[in-house]
Design an enzyme around this catalytic site. Structure first.
Site, PDB file in Angstrom:
ATOM      1  N   CYS A  89       1.197  -1.292   0.050  1.00 29.76           N
ATOM      2  CA  CYS A  89       0.517  -0.084   0.120  1.00 29.76           C
ATOM      3  C   CYS A  89       0.919   1.332  -0.194  1.00 29.76           C
ATOM      4  CB  CYS A  89      -0.950   0.366   1.705  1.00 29.76           C
ATOM      5  SG  CYS A  89      -1.879  -1.051   1.245  1.00 29.76           S
ATOM      6  N   ASN A 148      -0.739   2.191   6.180  1.00 28.71           N
ATOM      7  CA  ASN A 148      -0.788   0.459   5.446  1.00 28.71           C
ATOM      8  C   ASN A 148      -0.238  -0.513   6.857  1.00 28.71           C
ATOM      9  OD1 ASN A 148      -0.752   2.309   3.389  1.00 28.71           O
ATOM     10  ND2 ASN A 148       1.311   2.038   3.095  1.00 28.71           N
ATOM     11  N   GLY A 149      -0.005  -1.614   6.877  1.00 23.18           N
ATOM     12  CA  GLY A 149       0.784  -2.841   7.433  1.00 23.18           C
ATOM     13  C   GLY A 149      -1.465  -3.421   7.797  1.00 23.18           C
ATOM     14  N   LYS A 160       5.810  -3.871  -4.804  1.00 21.21           N
ATOM     15  CA  LYS A 160       7.289  -3.491  -4.836  1.00 21.21           C
ATOM     16  C   LYS A 160       7.896  -4.174  -3.850  1.00 21.21           C
ATOM     17  CE  LYS A 160      11.061  -2.210  -6.324  1.00 21.21           C
ATOM     18  NZ  LYS A 160      11.806  -3.597  -7.004  1.00 21.21           N
ATOM     19  N   LYS A 173      11.575 -14.279 -13.090  1.00 18.78           N
ATOM     20  CA  LYS A 173      11.636 -13.359 -13.631  1.00 18.78           C
ATOM     21  C   LYS A 173      10.340 -13.109 -14.583  1.00 18.78           C
ATOM     22  CE  LYS A 173      13.006 -10.138 -11.865  1.00 18.78           C
ATOM     23  NZ  LYS A 173      14.004 -10.117 -10.912  1.00 18.78           N
ATOM     24  N   TRP A 188      -3.287  -2.723  -1.115  1.00 20.22           N
ATOM     25  CA  TRP A 188      -3.045  -3.726  -1.637  1.00 20.22           C
ATOM     26  C   TRP A 188      -4.223  -5.134  -0.402  1.00 20.22           C
ATOM     27  CZ3 TRP A 188      -0.062  -7.898   0.102  1.00 20.22           C
ATOM     28  CH2 TRP A 188       0.863  -9.454  -1.214  1.00 20.22           C
ATOM     29  N   GLU A 224      16.408 -17.064 -10.957  1.00 19.25           N
ATOM     30  CA  GLU A 224      15.950 -15.662 -11.365  1.00 19.25           C
ATOM     31  C   GLU A 224      15.274 -15.505 -12.071  1.00 19.25           C
ATOM     32  OE1 GLU A 224      15.552 -13.016  -9.638  1.00 19.25           O
ATOM     33  OE2 GLU A 224      15.487 -11.389 -10.356  1.00 19.25           O
ATOM     34  N   HIS A 267      15.945 -36.026 -12.192  1.00 19.25           N
ATOM     35  CA  HIS A 267      15.381 -36.884 -10.440  1.00 19.25           C
ATOM     36  C   HIS A 267      14.061 -36.649 -10.646  1.00 19.25           C
ATOM     37  CE1 HIS A 267      19.347 -37.008  -8.793  1.00 19.25           C
ATOM     38  NE2 HIS A 267      19.573 -36.255  -9.410  1.00 19.25           N
ATOM     39  N   ARG A 295       4.155   0.914  -6.633  1.00 18.43           N
ATOM     40  CA  ARG A 295       4.508  -0.689  -5.134  1.00 18.43           C
ATOM     41  C   ARG A 295       3.836  -1.365  -5.337  1.00 18.43           C
ATOM     42  NH1 ARG A 295       6.875   2.120  -0.494  1.00 18.43           N
ATOM     43  NH2 ARG A 295       5.135   1.605   0.731  1.00 18.43           N
ATOM     44  N   GLU A 319       6.429 -13.380 -13.532  1.00 16.92           N
ATOM     45  CA  GLU A 319       6.216 -12.237 -12.284  1.00 16.92           C
ATOM     46  C   GLU A 319       5.854 -11.335 -13.263  1.00 16.92           C
ATOM     47  OE1 GLU A 319       8.094 -10.707  -9.367  1.00 16.92           O
ATOM     48  OE2 GLU A 319       9.800 -10.180 -10.647  1.00 16.92           O
TER      49      GLU A 319
HETATM   50  O1  M6R Z   1      13.133  -5.473  -1.646  1.00 21.78           O
HETATM   51  P1  M6R Z   1      13.383  -6.601  -0.891  1.00 21.78           P
HETATM   52  O2  M6R Z   1      14.464  -7.157  -2.188  1.00 21.78           O
HETATM   53  O3  M6R Z   1      13.124  -7.279   0.045  1.00 21.78           O
HETATM   54  O4  M6R Z   1      12.294  -7.029  -2.165  1.00 21.78           O
HETATM   55  C1  M6R Z   1      12.691  -9.057  -1.666  1.00 21.78           C
HETATM   56  C2  M6R Z   1      10.976  -9.336  -2.735  1.00 21.78           C
HETATM   57  O5  M6R Z   1      10.269  -9.920  -2.385  1.00 21.78           O
HETATM   58  C3  M6R Z   1      11.700  -8.930  -4.307  1.00 21.78           C
HETATM   59  O6  M6R Z   1      13.091  -9.283  -4.460  1.00 21.78           O
HETATM   60  C4  M6R Z   1      10.599  -9.389  -4.721  1.00 21.78           C
HETATM   61  O7  M6R Z   1      11.411 -11.046  -5.323  1.00 21.78           O
HETATM   62  C5  M6R Z   1      10.325  -8.715  -6.324  1.00 21.78           C
HETATM   63  N1  M6R Z   1      10.051  -9.055  -6.843  1.00 21.78           N
HETATM   64  C6  M6R Z   1      11.686  -9.526  -7.454  1.00 21.78           C
HETATM   65  O8  M6R Z   1      11.511  -9.278  -8.616  1.00 21.78           O
END
Ligand code: M6R
Length: 609
Positions: free
Chosen positions: A2, A101-102, A604, A486, A75, A482, A505, A27, A489
């Site tokens: 949020c 937020n929270g 984010k 990518k 969010w 990674e 396996h 965000r 997501e």
């Molecule tokens: O702000 P942070 O690096 O702690 O965030 C960790 C993950 O939430 C963040 O890397 C997330 O996996 C991204 N969406 C990846 O692209």
């Protein structure tokens, strides 16, 4: 997560609040809302979906007037994505209005108590409960009511509160979720991050946990929830407007991928003393003795940051010869971890606000570990709670899909490794050689970025496929993870990353005619073994795309498509091999017509568990 923006000053709040909401869109959110105090009355407008929906609704309703107001992007956590659940929430009885937020963890018990007192709820949210609790405790002093209410709640919050009975006051507070106050000329802008503030003022202060600030046009007063005065330090925001604007690119993710060479040059500046064969890290130098004596390093993070941490694990064991392990922060924090003497915990995080990473860090510190932060956002919670640390210095990352932060995290973990290695076993010459190679990474990334259109073509060939594999070994096993993250997501294509040897396996059963399998097969210790794994996929009809080292012509015999990266020492290779994977994910999302910077369901920074 949020987003919060609030304003008090002499301008019309609506314009400024809308601009702030747009800056906070990155965000991640699913609804938005705004409230101002207009002629002594709180008026609230909310809309499901994008900020542009809210903007349209405001226009239809003739807009909100007033010089004091608040706005929010939500969010969903408690309750579905509906207009009644969107913020701000108002307590009609008292005229209290709040954005939050929270998560208020004990909201159910408070809700029962308030219901017994006759309160009627219009939403499923914990935030409305907090609004009513503040209203219930209001006895003519909003600041005191907020303090009293927050003494009753458990959980995490960043809140902004206003009240019809005090139409010239904003009260804000924080615990666990970031909140900062921009100090302008006769005006204040409160926001969950600096991007909503920087176009108005560069002077700001962060609120600490359990702190409450009462803001009027003539000044502010800060205290704890127990009403003990505190003096926050107003600092210069280290954020430039151009850094949070697209500047000719189509998306922030694309901009940030292309920014990586510049970001890394900034990261390395002043940190590599080649003549002396030493890495210079001011942020950890005060703890050099403890670091040299480290007997174990635990790296903890989530998501992309965990993949960087895994590369850190390989680097630290391989080059600094210290046992190391990378672990999900969400697992570490709850599994009663054993922290032996001389354990160093490294929290890796772009935002510095990830709830699980912060909690894991606190757990490790409580158990006696020395806590280091590898963080991008200056002044963030993790940065402030660690004993020492190294900032990424890659500039703000707006795209939800982390790219330049990943490369920055790997770069910083390499610097930390060399800092340790040189003071333990590594010769000055060897360290100087590694630093030279490290400084050559930006130029090598530039060469990979020149292949952007080829990478797009390759991606286009497989764009209809719904299942992809990403495989690598050694240093590039985390890179494979990674690459898969990518792709999934932002393009919503199912992708799995794994060590190439693991395929036999079980996952090999997934391979069918035409399934894309992306292998990272740069030159390195396990090159031949990766080639064998490639053959296994080919012989079952999979389409093989390989990230290989320039000059490797042989690889063309086993791969449909080859994306070349320049040669480099193996420990530094993930900073290169990940670039084609980032671009593939970006192009896949664009080709499928997705909103690259605002992927569905994602935030984010994940500031709740
Ligand atoms: O702000 P942070 O690096 O702690 O965030 C960790 C993950 O939430 C963040 O890397 C997330 O996996 C991204 N969406 C990846 O692209």
């Amino acid at each position: 997560m949020c987003g919060i923006v609030a304003y008090i000053g002499n301008k019309q709040a609506q314009t400024l609040l809308l601009e702030g909401l747009k800056r906070l869109e990155y965000r991640g959110y699913d609804s938005a809302g705004m409230a101002t105090i207009e002629d002594g009355h709180v008026r609230v407008v909310r809309a499901v979906g994008r900020v542009s929906n809210l903007e349209d609704k405001l226009e239809d309703l003739g807009g909100l007037r007033g010089n004091l107001g608040m706005a929010h992007t939500r969010w969903a956590t408690h309750g579905g994505v509906t207009e009644p659940n969107a913020h701000p929430h108002r307590d009609d009885k008292s005229g209290v209005c709040i954005i939050h937020n929270g998560i208020i963890e004990n909201y159910a018990a408070i809700k029962t108590y308030l219901a017994e007192k006759g309160h009627k709820f219009t939403s499923d949210t914990d935030t409305e409960v907090l609004a009513m609790l503040i209203g219930e405790l209001y006895e003519g002093d909003l600041e005191a009511a907020v303090q009293a209410a927050l003494r009753e709640v458990t959980g995490a919050y960043a809140i902004v509160v206003m009240c019809e009975k005090e139409p010239e006051t904003l009260v804000c507070a924080r615990k666990g979720s970031p909140l900062m106050v921009g100090v302008g000329n006769g005006e204040y802008i409160v926001a969950s991050d600096g991007s909503a503030i920087v176009s108005h003022t560069t002077q700001a202060f962060h609120l600490d946990d359990y702190n409450v600030v009462k803001i009027t046009r003539s000044g502010f007063h800060t205290s704890t929830i127990h009403n003990v005065p505190v003096n926050p330090k107003v600092v210069q925001l280290e954020l430039e407007l151009q850094e949070i604007e697209l500047g000719g690119f189509s998306h922030f993710m694309q901009k940030e991928i292309f920014e990586q060479p510049k970001a890394l040059r900034n990261c390395f500046r002043g940190r590599c003393d080649i003549d002396e064969g030493r890495v210079v890290l001011g942020g950890v130098s005060g703890f050099t003795k403890e670091l040299i004596k480290a007997r174990r390093v635990v790296l903890t993070a989530q998501g992309t940051a965990l993949h960087a941490a895994m590369i850190g694990e390989y680097l630290i064991e391989d080059l600094a010869k210290i046992p190391a392990v990378a672990e999900y922060a969400s697992e570490f924090r709850y599994r009663n971890p054993i922290i032996e003497d001389n354990t160093v915990v490294v929290a890796v995080s772009q935002s510095g606000e990830t709830a699980d990473t912060l909690a894991a860090l606190r757990e490790a510190k409580d158990r006696g570990a020395l806590a280091l932060g590898v963080v991008n956002v200056v002044g963030s919670s993790i940065a402030r709670e660690t004993d020492a640390g190294v900032y990424l210095r890659v500039g703000p990352e707006i795209g939800v899909a982390s790219t330049k932060a990943f490369v920055g995290q790997v770069a910083v973990l390499t610097l930390v490794t060399l800092f340790l290695a040189r003071r333990r076993y590594m010769s000055g010459d060897m360290c100087a050689q590694m630093m030279k190679s490290l400084q050559g990474v930006p130029e090598k990334i530039e060469r990979i970025l020149e292949q952007d259109s080829k990478i797009r073509q390759v991606t286009e060939k497989y764009i209809e496929r719904e299942n992809w594999l990403f495989l690598g070994r050694g240093y590039n096993y985390p890179t494979a993870l990674e690459g898969a993250l990518k792709l999934k997501e932002i393009s919503y294509i199912h992708a799995e990353g794994m060590p190439a040897a693991e395929m036999k396996h079980g996952p090999i059963a997934l391979i069918n005619e035409g399934m894309p399998a992306v292998f990272i097969a740069n030159r390195g210790r396990q090159y031949e073994k990766v080639i064998s794994n490639i053959q296994e996929v080919r012989s079952r009809g999979g389409h093989v795309i390989v990230v290989a080292t320039e000059g490797d012509e042989n690889i063309k015999r086993v791969a449909e498509d080859v994306l070349y990266v320049p040669d480099i020492e193996e420990p530094l290779s993930p900073m290169l091999t990940v670039i084609p994977l980032q671009l593939m994910a970006y192009h896949a999302a664009v080709l499928r017509g997705h909103d690259v910077d605002k992927p569905r369901n994602l935030a984010k920074s994940v500031t709740v568990e």
